[in-house]
Enzyme design. Structure first.
Site, PDB file in Angstrom:
ATOM      1  N   ASP A   1      -7.684   8.565  -2.828  1.00 42.81           N
ATOM      2  CA  ASP A   1      -6.977   9.428  -3.797  1.00 42.81           C
ATOM      3  C   ASP A   1      -5.641  10.075  -3.157  1.00 42.81           C
ATOM      4  O   ASP A   1      -4.629  10.177  -4.086  1.00 42.81           O
ATOM      5  CB  ASP A   1      -7.996  10.755  -3.819  1.00 42.81           C
ATOM      6  CG  ASP A   1      -7.321  11.817  -4.705  1.00 42.81           C
ATOM      7  OD1 ASP A   1      -7.141  11.748  -6.147  1.00 42.81           O
ATOM      8  OD2 ASP A   1      -6.896  12.806  -4.015  1.00 42.81           O
TER       9      ASP A   1
ATOM     10  N   GLU B   1     -10.341   4.300  -6.479  1.00 44.24           N
ATOM     11  CA  GLU B   1      -9.933   5.080  -5.489  1.00 44.24           C
ATOM     12  C   GLU B   1     -10.223   4.569  -3.934  1.00 44.24           C
ATOM     13  O   GLU B   1      -9.406   4.289  -3.241  1.00 44.24           O
ATOM     14  CB  GLU B   1      -9.904   6.357  -5.619  1.00 44.24           C
ATOM     15  CG  GLU B   1      -9.025   7.212  -6.705  1.00 44.24           C
ATOM     16  CD  GLU B   1      -9.258   8.691  -6.692  1.00 44.24           C
ATOM     17  OE1 GLU B   1      -8.305   9.110  -7.169  1.00 44.24           O
ATOM     18  OE2 GLU B   1     -10.318   9.163  -6.315  1.00 44.24           O
TER      19      GLU B   1
END
Length: 224
Positions: free
Chosen positions: A44, A116
């Site tokens: 992320d 991610e």
């Protein structure tokens, strides 16, 4: 069923030196303790940095607020899941039986988290240069989209421009109800357009937010 990770590597255009990174990035918490949750946390941040850096360089005249809105648009869960579906990521996930039965390989949140995690796996395996290269490849069509900056306009502005281009009357927003305590009120707004049968509704903590949500709902109806 055996999962062909080499095929996914070809879709990513990246060859892992340590395939264990990729396998962990594809493993949901329902399938074991060596899952992608920590990778997701790292991925992320990597994604956010790479996209922020790219936007900073591409749009030298944009304000901080505009760059933030563009980044939020590009890294939101729905966008990540969309990219994950494009590379068929759901076919490569390791899920527990419960998640498999409930269709977890199609779930937006799982696909977004796994993508991610994969970005983190690439970073751990090949460094920041490799991660940046793959992120920009996956996002190339979106970053090059001439309509990308449309997300900078709020829903009411987008609806008004759509209606003007389509020769429709401008929308009317009516506050239909306010409920709740004074410090926690909920506003209800209805959006109508003369000559258009659709009606849209918005609910929010203030009138402006409710109108924006009503405009967004109306635009989605009109654009099908």
């Amino acid at each position: 069923m055996k999962i062909n990770l080499e095929r996914l590597c070809r879709r990513l255009n990246y060859h892992f030196n340590n395939m264990a990174y990729l396998k962990q990035a594809l493993t949901h918490c329902s399938a074991g303790s060596d899952n992608y949750e920590r990778f997701e946390f790292l991925g992320d941040s990597i994604l956010s940095f790479v996209i922020a850096n790219e936007l900073f360089n591409r749009f030298p005249l944009h304000s901080e607020g505009q760059l933030s809105r563009l980044r939020s648009f590009l890294v939101k869960g729905e966008m990540l899941a969309e990219i994950a579906r494009e590379i068929g990521l759901g076919d490569y996930l390791f899920l527990g039986q419960g998640e498999l039965r409930s269709g977890g390989f199609r779930r937006t949140s799982i696909l977004a988290d796994a993508l991610e995690a994969i970005l983190a796996a690439i970073y751990l395996d090949g460094g920041m240069t490799a991660a940046k290269q793959i992120i920009l490849m996956l996002y190339s069509s979106r970053l090059d989209d001439p309509d990308l900056n449309h997300c900078l306009k709020d829903a009411k502005t987008q609806l008004q421009e759509f209606l003007q281009a389509s020769k429709f009357a401008l929308p009317e927003y009516v506050l239909t109800k306010v409920e709740g305590d004074e410090h926690a009120q909920i506003f209800h707004v209805t959006c109508t357009i003369e000559g258009v049968s659709q009606v849209a509704y918005g609910t929010g903590p203030n009138r402006r937010k409710a109108e924006q949500l009503a405009a967004k709902a109306m635009l989605e109806q009109l654009q099908g």
